[in-house]
Every structure is written in structure tokens, then in C-alpha cells.
Scaffold this motif. Sequence first.
Motif, PDB file in Angstrom:
ATOM      1  N   UNK A 134       0.832  -1.200   0.000  1.00 47.82           N
ATOM      2  CA  UNK A 134       0.000   0.000   0.000  1.00 47.82           C
ATOM      3  C   UNK A 134       0.868   1.253   0.000  1.00 47.82           C
ATOM      4  N   UNK A 135       1.932   1.257   0.829  1.00 47.04           N
ATOM      5  CA  UNK A 135       2.826   2.411   0.874  1.00 47.04           C
ATOM      6  C   UNK A 135       3.503   2.661  -0.456  1.00 47.04           C
ATOM      7  N   UNK A 136       3.983   1.597  -1.096  1.00 43.10           N
ATOM      8  CA  UNK A 136       4.654   1.739  -2.396  1.00 43.10           C
ATOM      9  C   UNK A 136       3.690   2.285  -3.441  1.00 43.10           C
ATOM     10  N   UNK A 137       2.475   1.750  -3.478  1.00 40.71           N
ATOM     11  CA  UNK A 137       1.482   2.196  -4.469  1.00 40.71           C
ATOM     12  C   UNK A 137       1.172   3.678  -4.290  1.00 40.71           C
ATOM     13  N   UNK A 138       0.966   4.102  -3.046  1.00 41.23           N
ATOM     14  CA  UNK A 138       0.619   5.499  -2.781  1.00 41.23           C
ATOM     15  C   UNK A 138       1.788   6.424  -3.104  1.00 41.23           C
ATOM     16  N   UNK A 139       3.006   6.027  -2.714  1.00 35.11           N
ATOM     17  CA  UNK A 139       4.182   6.864  -2.970  1.00 35.11           C
ATOM     18  C   UNK A 139       4.442   6.992  -4.455  1.00 35.11           C
TER      19      UNK A 139
END
Length: 288
Positions: A134-139
Motif C-alpha cells: 500500500x505504501x509503495x502504491x501510494x508513494x
Amino acid sequence: MQPADLRPLSLGELLDRTFTLYRNHFLVFFGISGIPYIAVLALNLARFLYLPGMSISQLPGHHPSATPDLSDFAAWGILSMVVLVVSVAVAVITSGATVIAAAEIYLGRAITIAEALQRSARAFFRLLGVAAVMGVVIVVAALFLIIPGIYLACRLLVSMPVTVMEGLMPRQTLERSYSLTSENAGRAFLILLVYIVLIFTSSMLLYMPFLVLGVVSRHSPEITLVWLALGMVGQLFSTVLVAPVLHISATLFYFDLRVRKEAFDLQMMMNDSAGLAPSVVSQPTLLT
């Protein structure tokens, strides 16, 4: 303990239930969030006290009295990496445990701090995977334009409740959250906005004053270290105090979306009439 009145909620009702649940069970949620963070605080304080010169040099306007040697930089880097790893692990476990506790209490079941933390720890790698993806997708989305990153953060708001309640793997979790929040990104954005305002306000009250005092006390390293230590405590307390609000509201938002789109309230009524234990989903339930 009375189960929740499951029905579609307005945003105001959802936030009201969030703060009511938090207030009525404050010790449970504060304990879930606070107890694991004691390890983070201890490691941070150890790093600051072990290398006071490096600690002070991080502040604007402060310069070390002596040039740190290579061993100091190496020790600081290793300790910082340990703090980072432990902080991530604690954040993942406490977020999962808060979701578990919020779901159990909302559905009318009792739970202890230890039980919530244990159940979250058993699912640590799945929760970590979801948080990482989720963090990678948002960043990545935010790197192109800020707006897509914000939009994806809103659509993935219920990812942690999804993986806790339904036991899905990271990709399926994100797809499920994206599907559930369809046509509800605006409400998710307002939930996130409330959390951001709370965390900003608490940081300004509990952390920034000590940081300012640390900057202005540049002529007394010993006093500066005291302010830094107190600022560390204040920052941690701010996180521990406000973080449950986000996870409780995301959990209640998850239930609200399922009531609206999947008649979850009727499923619960049928379970009750059949004398079955309340079940969150037809597959796994609350990481038992």
C-alpha cells in the motif's frame, strides 16, 4: 457488552461512533498502541544518550564541539536502522491489534490488550506485506502528481481492516479495499483529514515546544539533550494518542461499506437468529 447498531452511517455518525468507542474503551486502545512503543522510545533515548554529540548536531543551528569520527557515524547509522526496523514492526502490530480490538468491541465482544496484540503478531507478515505494498502504491502515485496519491490513499483506507477481517493477501486486499470504497473516496478523504488535523495539532502541542527549546539552548548541550529527550517522549505520546482514531474509524468505515454494499447487517441478523457466533466474513474471522 451490546453489539453495534449496524446500519448505513453518515460521516458525522461514523466519526461520533469512532470517538465514543475510543473514549469508552480508552485504556484498551491506549494500551494496545502505547505498550509496544515503549521499545521504540527506549531505543531512541539510548541512541540520543549514547551519542549526544551526534544527537545535538541534528538540530538547526547546533554544531558538534568536536568532529565526529567514522565510528560515531557508523554507530549512529546502525542504531538509527535498528530504531527504524523496530518502529515499523511496532506500527504494523499496533495497527492490526487496534483494528482487531475495534471490530470485536463494535460487534459486542470483549477483548484484552494482550489478546489483540497476540492475534496481530501472529499475522505480522501478512499485515506487513499489505502495509508495504500500500505504501509503495501510494508513494509511486504521488511521485507523478500529488492528487493521484491522495486519491489512492482514500481508496485504500480500509486495507488493514480487510486483511484483518478477511485474511486476504496484499494484492487481493488492495483490490478489495479499492472495490469497497468505490463512490466513497470523499468520505474516506474527510476521515483522513480529521486524522491529519489531530496528529498535526498534537505534534504542535507535545513535540514542537521541546524542539524549539532545544534549538534556543544551543549554548548548553546538557540542557539541549534534556529537551530532545522530552521532545522524543512528547512525539511518541502524540502518535500513541492519535493513531487509534485512524484505525478505529477505518474499521467502522469498513463495516459501514459492507452494510451499504453487501447487506452485512442482514448477515449478522441471520447469524443471531440461527444462534451462530457473530462472524465478520464467510471465510476467516478476526485472525482467530
